[in-house]
Scaffold this motif. Structure first.
Motif, PDB file in Angstrom:
ATOM      1  N   UNK A 119       0.836  -1.202   0.000  1.00 25.55           N
ATOM      2  CA  UNK A 119       0.000   0.000   0.000  1.00 25.55           C
ATOM      3  C   UNK A 119       0.873   1.255   0.000  1.00 25.55           C
ATOM      4  N   UNK A 120       1.901   1.263   0.843  1.00 29.73           N
ATOM      5  CA  UNK A 120       2.789   2.426   0.922  1.00 29.73           C
ATOM      6  C   UNK A 120       3.542   2.651  -0.380  1.00 29.73           C
ATOM      7  N   UNK A 121       3.965   1.563  -1.028  1.00 26.06           N
ATOM      8  CA  UNK A 121       4.702   1.702  -2.285  1.00 26.06           C
ATOM      9  C   UNK A 121       3.773   2.211  -3.405  1.00 26.06           C
ATOM     10  N   UNK A 122       2.509   1.788  -3.387  1.00 22.65           N
ATOM     11  CA  UNK A 122       1.578   2.321  -4.379  1.00 22.65           C
ATOM     12  C   UNK A 122       1.431   3.830  -4.161  1.00 22.65           C
ATOM     13  N   UNK A 123       1.311   4.237  -2.916  1.00 29.80           N
ATOM     14  CA  UNK A 123       1.207   5.650  -2.578  1.00 29.80           C
ATOM     15  C   UNK A 123       2.464   6.409  -3.033  1.00 29.80           C
ATOM     16  N   UNK A 124       3.636   5.826  -2.797  1.00 32.85           N
ATOM     17  CA  UNK A 124       4.902   6.471  -3.200  1.00 32.85           C
ATOM     18  C   UNK A 124       4.964   6.613  -4.722  1.00 32.85           C
ATOM     19  N   UNK A 125       4.481   5.592  -5.446  1.00 34.08           N
ATOM     20  CA  UNK A 125       4.462   5.679  -6.908  1.00 34.08           C
ATOM     21  C   UNK A 125       3.555   6.824  -7.356  1.00 34.08           C
ATOM     22  N   UNK A 126       2.379   6.921  -6.743  1.00 39.24           N
ATOM     23  CA  UNK A 126       1.457   8.011  -7.070  1.00 39.24           C
ATOM     24  C   UNK A 126       2.076   9.377  -6.804  1.00 39.24           C
ATOM     25  N   UNK A 127       2.974   9.421  -5.825  1.00 41.58           N
ATOM     26  CA  UNK A 127       3.635  10.682  -5.464  1.00 41.58           C
ATOM     27  C   UNK A 127       4.951  10.867  -6.214  1.00 41.58           C
ATOM     28  N   UNK A 128       5.130  10.081  -7.291  1.00 39.53           N
ATOM     29  CA  UNK A 128       6.238  10.241  -8.245  1.00 39.53           C
ATOM     30  C   UNK A 128       7.604   9.829  -7.704  1.00 39.53           C
ATOM     31  N   UNK A 129       7.642   8.824  -6.825  1.00 44.25           N
ATOM     32  CA  UNK A 129       8.913   8.314  -6.311  1.00 44.25           C
ATOM     33  C   UNK A 129       9.402   7.167  -7.183  1.00 44.25           C
TER      34      UNK A 129
END
Length: 169
Positions: A119-129
């Motif tokens: 879940x955190x990695x999906x969020x990080x991807x959405x935030x352009x990481x």
């Protein structure tokens, strides 16, 4: 039957419904621009599987996931990679790419994954990481080749951070 199946691609950026609007929700993240890619480490193959958005990818179906790797000693390794597409002055590009590890043992119908990490990695991807450093070199190459083959323009417009992160160096 196979020829009737629709080939899945990355979600293409839609016109921003809030474009020019400065009110509530402006700047909100949307899942419309993220696609899950599953990498089979042993087979060296990558596929887009939108079922992963709800932990229902082909790989995950029918598997009870446990929180400890040791509980699934014969698990087959996979990477779930969240790929977010955005647009800048040059055009569309792979903006966020984050990888999560998991294993699956079909025989015992068990697997390992850290749901909070996914879940955190999906969020990080959405935030352009860009978070790919945990991946093994073979899987990095599979992902780089897949992203390039999927859309050369997106790859060419992407950051050096992503390209270096996926290089075999």
């Amino acid at each position: 039957m196979e020829e009737n199946k629709k080939k899945l691609g990355f979600n293409i950026i839609k016109k921003d419904p809030l474009d020019g609007h400065k009110g509530f929700g402006k700047g909100a993240l949307t899942l419309d621009n993220v696609s899950p890619v599953i990498i089979d480490v042993e087979a060296g193959e990558a596929v887009i599987d939108v079922g992963a958005m709800h932990a229902r990818s082909t790989v995950e179906k029918g598997i009870k996931f446990l929180a400890k790797k040791e509980e699934v000693p014969n698990g087959k390794p996979y990477w779930l990679v969240w790929v977010t597409i955005d647009r800048n002055e040059e055009g569309p590009y792979y903006a966020g790419v984050t990888a999560c590890y998991m294993t699956v043992d079909r025989e015992i119908r068990r697997g390992y994954k850290s749901l909070p990490e996914h879940v955190n990695r999906m969020d990080k991807s959405l935030k352009r990481h860009i978070i790919v450093e945990d991946m093994d070199p073979k899987s990095k190459k599979v992902l780089a080749d897949f992203l390039l083959a999927h859309n050369e323009v997106l790859w060419n417009n992407s950051s050096e951070e992503l390209k270096k992160g996926l290089s075999a160096e």
